[in-house]
Design a protein around this motif. Structure first.
Motif, short mmCIF file in Angstrom:
data_model
loop_
_atom_site.label_atom_id
_atom_site.label_comp_id
_atom_site.label_asym_id
_atom_site.label_seq_id
_atom_site.Cartn_x
_atom_site.Cartn_y
_atom_site.Cartn_z
N SER A 12 0.84 -1.20 0.00
CA SER A 12 0.00 0.00 0.00
C SER A 12 0.88 1.25 0.00
CB SER A 12 -0.87 0.00 1.26
OG SER A 12 -1.38 1.30 1.47
N ALA A 13 0.40 2.28 -0.66
CA ALA A 13 1.14 3.56 -0.64
C ALA A 13 1.20 4.11 0.78
CB ALA A 13 0.46 4.56 -1.57
N MET A 14 0.29 3.65 1.63
CA MET A 14 0.24 4.13 3.02
C MET A 14 1.23 3.39 3.92
SD MET A 14 -2.05 6.54 3.20
CE MET A 14 -1.18 7.08 1.75
N PRO A 53 6.94 8.68 3.50
CA PRO A 53 6.79 9.67 2.42
C PRO A 53 8.01 9.71 1.51
CG PRO A 53 6.01 10.58 4.49
CD PRO A 53 6.61 9.24 4.81
N ASP A 54 9.20 9.56 2.06
CA ASP A 54 10.41 9.60 1.23
C ASP A 54 10.47 8.41 0.28
OD1 ASP A 54 11.17 11.89 2.39
OD2 ASP A 54 12.82 11.05 3.60
N GLU A 55 10.13 7.24 0.81
CA GLU A 55 10.15 6.04 -0.01
C GLU A 55 9.08 6.13 -1.12
OE1 GLU A 55 12.04 3.80 -0.56
OE2 GLU A 55 11.03 1.94 -1.13
N ARG A 56 7.93 6.66 -0.75
CA ARG A 56 6.84 6.83 -1.73
C ARG A 56 7.31 7.73 -2.88
NH1 ARG A 56 2.48 7.67 2.06
NH2 ARG A 56 2.88 9.89 1.87
N GLN A 57 7.91 8.83 -2.48
CA GLN A 57 8.38 9.79 -3.48
C GLN A 57 9.42 9.10 -4.39
OE1 GLN A 57 7.20 12.75 -3.86
NE2 GLN A 57 8.66 13.74 -5.25
N ARG A 58 10.30 8.31 -3.79
CA ARG A 58 11.34 7.64 -4.57
C ARG A 58 10.70 6.69 -5.59
NH1 ARG A 58 13.64 3.19 -5.27
NH2 ARG A 58 12.49 2.03 -3.68
N ILE A 59 9.68 5.99 -5.14
CA ILE A 59 9.03 5.01 -6.05
C ILE A 59 8.32 5.75 -7.18
CG2 ILE A 59 7.14 3.33 -6.17
CD1 ILE A 59 8.10 2.35 -3.38
N TYR A 60 7.61 6.84 -6.85
CA TYR A 60 6.92 7.59 -7.92
C TYR A 60 7.93 8.17 -8.90
CZ TYR A 60 2.42 7.39 -5.41
OH TYR A 60 1.27 6.96 -4.81
N GLU A 61 9.03 8.69 -8.36
CA GLU A 61 10.06 9.28 -9.25
C GLU A 61 10.61 8.21 -10.20
OE1 GLU A 61 10.91 12.29 -9.82
OE2 GLU A 61 10.52 13.49 -8.02
N MET A 64 0.69 3.50 -12.52
CA MET A 64 -0.50 3.18 -11.72
C MET A 64 -0.34 1.86 -10.96
SD MET A 64 -2.50 5.68 -11.69
CE MET A 64 -3.80 4.91 -10.73
N ALA A 65 0.75 1.13 -11.22
CA ALA A 65 1.01 -0.10 -10.46
C ALA A 65 2.09 0.15 -9.41
CB ALA A 65 1.41 -1.24 -11.40
N ALA A 66 2.36 1.43 -9.11
CA ALA A 66 3.41 1.77 -8.13
C ALA A 66 3.08 1.20 -6.75
CB ALA A 66 3.58 3.28 -8.05
N ALA A 124 -1.82 11.30 -7.13
CA ALA A 124 -2.38 12.47 -7.83
C ALA A 124 -1.55 13.71 -7.53
CB ALA A 124 -3.83 12.67 -7.40
N GLU A 125 -1.19 13.87 -6.27
CA GLU A 125 -0.42 15.07 -5.89
C GLU A 125 0.97 15.02 -6.53
OE1 GLU A 125 -1.48 17.80 -4.78
OE2 GLU A 125 0.52 18.68 -4.76
N PHE A 126 1.54 13.83 -6.64
CA PHE A 126 2.85 13.71 -7.30
C PHE A 126 2.76 14.21 -8.75
CE2 PHE A 126 5.82 11.51 -10.03
CZ PHE A 126 7.03 11.75 -9.40
N VAL A 127 1.71 13.78 -9.46
CA VAL A 127 1.58 14.20 -10.87
C VAL A 127 1.32 15.70 -10.95
CG1 VAL A 127 0.23 13.92 -12.99
CG2 VAL A 127 0.86 11.91 -11.64
N ARG A 128 0.50 16.22 -10.05
CA ARG A 128 0.26 17.68 -10.05
C ARG A 128 1.58 18.42 -9.83
NH1 ARG A 128 -4.91 16.25 -7.58
NH2 ARG A 128 -3.95 16.25 -5.51
#
Ligand code: NAP
Length: 566
Positions: A278-280, A284-292, A303-305, A320-324
């Motif tokens: 889960s993204a939760m 937050p740092d790891e999430r950002q790294r994965i989205y990047e 969308m499979a992140a 959504a906020e990452f893409v914005r």
């Protein structure tokens, strides 16, 4: 009179008693990938078949959608047939994501390689299909005044094949050139030196806008709803990428068939692209790294992140906020950037777009965005477009306004089953199917990737192959057992509809006013039309139904004895 071609050495028999042009085992409507593969498989079964299509050539969606920048959002190595080892080994794609001309060339290659054209009748629109209870056959009528008789009718009509113009006052008064992305002129369009308007910002527009902007003197984009888009990072196919695919094709194809979307992501490290957390559950740092990381790789793998982006609003918000944040980073004018940021629906619940330089295009001096939420369109005028902020003149208007999706084409045909039951009436409150394959009261009429199947939520070619293979097995079973008709039971159709609906409501998809929900067509019933259970799960469900003697279907022998499912 046409329609008397021969099939696999089986001459089509004129049905003189009924005054019909020709009689076939199967009529297939649509010469896209679904119709072509169906024809190929039916020949091997020894059935006579004829394909009818309104287009002047094969290719379906790739025949019509020739707008600048048209490209598939599934990687070429996967958006291709798997049924022939020779085909997949000998065909070479030139790019990671193939463009429309190359996919159309592939469709033509398939038609030639498997000698399909002799059973395909083009420039023929099917206007009606009526079931005759006496003969237990379908009569299929065309706009050429022909009639065909067939035991089976297969609707391979595509999910996005009825283009939709917007209901805007004065649309027909415009005196410049107009185009719809879904019916693009075959000779192409030269926008050099012209002032061009694009209305719409869905997948088609997002691909067309950067290309049109390079050519036109000026481009104005009229946007009602901004879209989330991920860079495709498209590029030339390399031997390093193609080689491992080709040497490992069977295993990868088999794995893809078990995936939710029928697509493998990130095969290099064998994760198959699914990040099963889960993204939760990450910092937050790891999430950002994965989205990047996913943003850098590009494509819909974004969308499979995480495993809950389409089910958990809090998780979805982070994506959504990452893409914005990427839009704000890319687009220099802050007001334009903000207007391009989607806010009012979860990411991925309208089809996620992938692009090449879409947001960058708004930094060009010859491109302007009009935010219709602030200044709505009042009318199309003889000269151009009038919003509440005033009138602007254009040399050409491009409508990138989408399709009457999933049901539009089927509902445009006068389909009548048992007791004259009309599909249009049956689906007045929304499409009802069993497995997305058939409808009760329409015996022997099949849909390829119909509503209620994963279809538009999946790699279409994977879904097409699964549907065709399942159908061909069903027809072989019928032949072997002297069965003449197959038809879903009404209660099976109702339960499947409930299952599809419940699956949709377990996700965030139902929160968007999308074409998946029928929301883009005024008056169309709102319901989530595709099945979100996943390609792998759905395949198993279909296989289980067959293994249980076609559970949920009524199979009837020639002597009219119903054959009960075990
Ligand atoms: P779409 O996603 O339905 O987008 C239509 C656009 O037109 C939306 O931005 C819509 O705004 C706008 N629009 C409609 N009526 C309007 C009006 N009266 N005034 C102003 N704007 C209006 O259609 P599409 O872009 O053709 O894509 C359809 C689907 O085809 C995609 O979702 C995808 O599945 C498939 N496709 C795939 C690819 C690919 O593989 N890369 C490429 C193209 C298309 P609203 O959102 O406000 O309604």
């Amino acid at each position: 009179m046409s329609g008397t071609g021969t099939q696999q050495g089986r001459p089509a028999q004129p049905d003189r008693a009924a005054g019909l042009a020709a009689s076939y085992d199967v009529i297939i409507v649509g010469a896209g990938f679904g119709g072509m593969y169906m024809l190929h498989r039916l020949r091997a079964l020894g059935l006579s078949a004829r394909v009818l299509d309104v287009a002047s050539d094969v290719g379906g969606t790739w025949y019509w959608n020739r707008y600048p920048g048209a490209r598939c959002d599934v990687e070429s190595m996967q958006y291709s047939f798997s049924f022939s080892k020779e085909l997949q080994q000998t065909w070479s794609w030139s790019e990671r994501f193939a463009g429309q001309p190359e996919i159309l060339a592939y469709a033509n290659h398939v038609a030639d390689r498997f000698d399909l054209r002799r059973d395909i009748q083009l420039e023929t629109r099917v206007t009606a299909a009526h079931f005759d209870e006496q003969t237990r056959r379908w009569t299929i009528s065309t706009d050429r005044g022909e009639q065909f008789s067939a035991q089976f009718c297969v609707m391979a009509t595509g999910c996005l094949s009825t283009a939709k113009l917007p209901e805007i006052t004065g649309r027909d008064s415009y005196q410049g050139a107009t185009y719809h992305t879904g019916y693009w002129p075959h000779e192409g369009v030269d926008f050099s030196g012209l002032k061009v308007a694009v209305i719409g910002t869905g997948s088609s527009a997002i691909q067309a806008i950067p290309v049109i902007a390079e050519q036109a003197a000026h481009l104005t984009v009229f946007q009602r709803t901004p879209n989330y888009s991920i860079p495709s990072r498209n590029g030339p196919m390399t031997p390093d990428y193609e080689g491992p695919w080709k040497s490992d094709y069977e295993r990868r194809r088999a794995k893809a068939r078990t995936m939710r979307t029928g697509i493998l992501y990130g095969v290099e490290n064998e994760t198959w692209g699914l990040n099963n957390v889960s993204a939760m559950d990450v910092s937050p740092d790891e999430r950002q790294r994965i989205y990047e990381e996913r943003w850098a790789v590009g494509g819909t793998a974004f969308m499979a992140a995480f495993n809950d982006l389409i089910t958990n609003e809090a998780s979805n918000d982070t994506a959504a906020e990452f893409v914005r944040s990427k839009i704000r980073e890319t687009v220099k004018d802050p007001e334009t950037a903000e207007a391009l940021c989607p806010h009012d629906y979860p990411i991925g619940t309208k089809r996620i777009c992938i692009d090449t330089d879409y947001f960058e295009t708004y930094n060009r001096p010859n491109v302007k965005l009009v935010d219709l939420r602030k200044t709505p369109i009042e009318a199309i005028t003889p000269k151009g477009v009038r919003t509440t902020a005033g009138e602007q003149a254009f040399d050409a208007i491009v409508y990138a306004t989408g399709f009457d999706a999933m049901t539009g084409t089927l509902m445009s045909i006068d389909i009548r089953g048992r007791d004259g039951v009309e599909l249009r009436e049956k689906w007045a409150a929304g499409p009802q199917t069993y497995l997305g394959l058939m409808c009760a009261e329409l015996p022997n009429l099949f849909m390829i990737t119909g509503p209620g199947s994963p279809s538009v939520l999946s790699n279409m070619i994977v879904s097409i192959e699964q549907h065709v293979d399942w159908l061909v097995d069903a027809l072989a079973h019928m032949r072997a057992n002297g069965i003449e008709t197959i038809e879903p039971r009404a209660d099976a159709e109702v339960s499947w509809g409930q299952h599809v609906n419940e699956a949709g409501h377990r996700t965030l998809y139902v929160k968007a006013a999308s074409w998946y929900m029928g929301a883009n067509v005024p008056g169309k019933p709102r319901m989530f039309m595709p099945y979100i259970g996943g390609v792998g799960v759905y395949r198993q469900e279909c296989d289980d139904v067959a293994a249980k003697g076609y559970e949920g279907f009524v199979l009837t022998r020639g002597d009219e004895r119903a054959v009960a499912a075990e």
